[in-house]
Enzyme design. Structure first.
Site, PDB file in Angstrom:
ATOM      1  N   GLU A  30      74.090  77.206 -34.375  1.00  0.00           N
ATOM      2  CA  GLU A  30      75.088  76.094 -34.170  1.00  0.00           C
ATOM      3  C   GLU A  30      74.761  74.977 -32.985  1.00  0.00           C
ATOM      4  O   GLU A  30      75.585  74.140 -32.935  1.00  0.00           O
ATOM      5  CB  GLU A  30      76.579  77.035 -33.560  1.00  0.00           C
ATOM      6  CG  GLU A  30      76.409  77.723 -32.449  1.00  0.00           C
ATOM      7  CD  GLU A  30      75.877  78.898 -32.288  1.00  0.00           C
ATOM      8  OE1 GLU A  30      76.035  79.445 -31.336  1.00  0.00           O
ATOM      9  OE2 GLU A  30      74.992  79.210 -33.320  1.00  0.00           O
ATOM     10  N   CYS A  66      72.765  85.904 -33.229  1.00  0.00           N
ATOM     11  CA  CYS A  66      72.635  86.377 -31.989  1.00  0.00           C
ATOM     12  C   CYS A  66      73.278  87.823 -31.811  1.00  0.00           C
ATOM     13  O   CYS A  66      72.724  88.856 -32.470  1.00  0.00           O
ATOM     14  CB  CYS A  66      72.856  85.647 -30.940  1.00  0.00           C
ATOM     15  SG  CYS A  66      72.311  85.864 -29.279  1.00  0.00           S
ATOM     16  N   HIS A 117      70.689  80.687 -32.160  1.00  0.00           N
ATOM     17  CA  HIS A 117      72.059  80.199 -32.158  1.00  0.00           C
ATOM     18  C   HIS A 117      71.795  78.867 -33.177  1.00  0.00           C
ATOM     19  O   HIS A 117      71.444  77.900 -32.829  1.00  0.00           O
ATOM     20  CB  HIS A 117      72.201  79.568 -31.048  1.00  0.00           C
ATOM     21  CG  HIS A 117      72.809  80.955 -30.085  1.00  0.00           C
ATOM     22  ND1 HIS A 117      74.152  81.409 -30.086  1.00  0.00           N
ATOM     23  CD2 HIS A 117      72.179  81.526 -29.199  1.00  0.00           C
ATOM     24  CE1 HIS A 117      74.254  82.477 -29.265  1.00  0.00           C
ATOM     25  NE2 HIS A 117      73.126  82.412 -28.731  1.00  0.00           N
TER      26      HIS A 117
END
Length: 197
Positions: A172, A83, A170
């Site tokens: 994660e 990001c 993202h």
């Protein structure tokens, strides 16, 4: 005590640094978080085997926005940008980051144009979790563009020779399909780290 490879997560102030560090550990690689104010010398003193640049709160062009020292990329250490970290990495290496006029927040259709190492074994399109106003319009020299979205002409890139890679989304968060796989493929296949932790 046995020695483990260490990944440093550079925290640019988004809420995700702790989660990124956890996901790195879930890929069986040890991780620690360092603030974005750490100098390149301080980062290298920790002898990291790879570095992850986290998301951040704002535009890389905002006044006082944290930047990445280009010297970080000359140290020969694999780096993965996420990001804001992806945009800061692109800007530091001479790519172009700009406001495209189409902000993306939440689930976003993502199209793979070249798999490379980072996106190997992924489908042609999948849903990723985005949170950005600016986008990388042009990848730095030496990078292959791997994916795009409606609002991000360059949504993922890699330079396997220098072991540098990044994604606009993202990986994660659980909302990103194949996110953990992308992170693990950076750690194991791009960076060459052993899953020993």
């Amino acid at each position: 005590m046995s020695h483990h490879d260490t990944v440093l997560v550079v925290d640019f102030g988004a809420q995700y640094a702790q989660l990124i560090a956890r996901r790195v550990r879930e890929a069986k690689v040890y991780s620690e978080i360092v603030p974005h104010t750490a100098t390149v010398a301080e980062i290298l003193a920790k002898n990291p085997k790879a570095i992850v640049l986290s998301g951040g709160p704002q535009s890389v062009y905002a006044e006082g926005a944290p930047q990445v020292d280009p010297a970080l990329f000359e140290a020969g250490i694999p780096v993965f940008g996420i990001c804001y970290g992806f945009q800061a990495m692109a800007a530091a290496l001479g790519g172009e980051v700009a406001r495209t006029g189409l902000s993306e927040f939440g689930r976003t259709p993502t199209t793979v144009v070249e798999r490379g190492t980072l996106l190997d074994n992924l489908p042609d399109s999948f849903s990723s979790w985005m949170s950005h106003g600016d986008a990388v319009k042009r990848a730095p020299d030496g990078f292959s563009v791997l994916a795009h979205t409606a609002g991000a002409p360059v949504a993922a890139f890699e330079d396997p020779e220098r072991r540098l890679a990044g994604v606009q989304w993202h990986p994660e968060v659980l909302h990103s399909e194949h996110g953990q796989q992308v992170l693990a493929q950076f750690l194991h296949d791009v960076a060459g780290l052993a899953p020993t932790w």
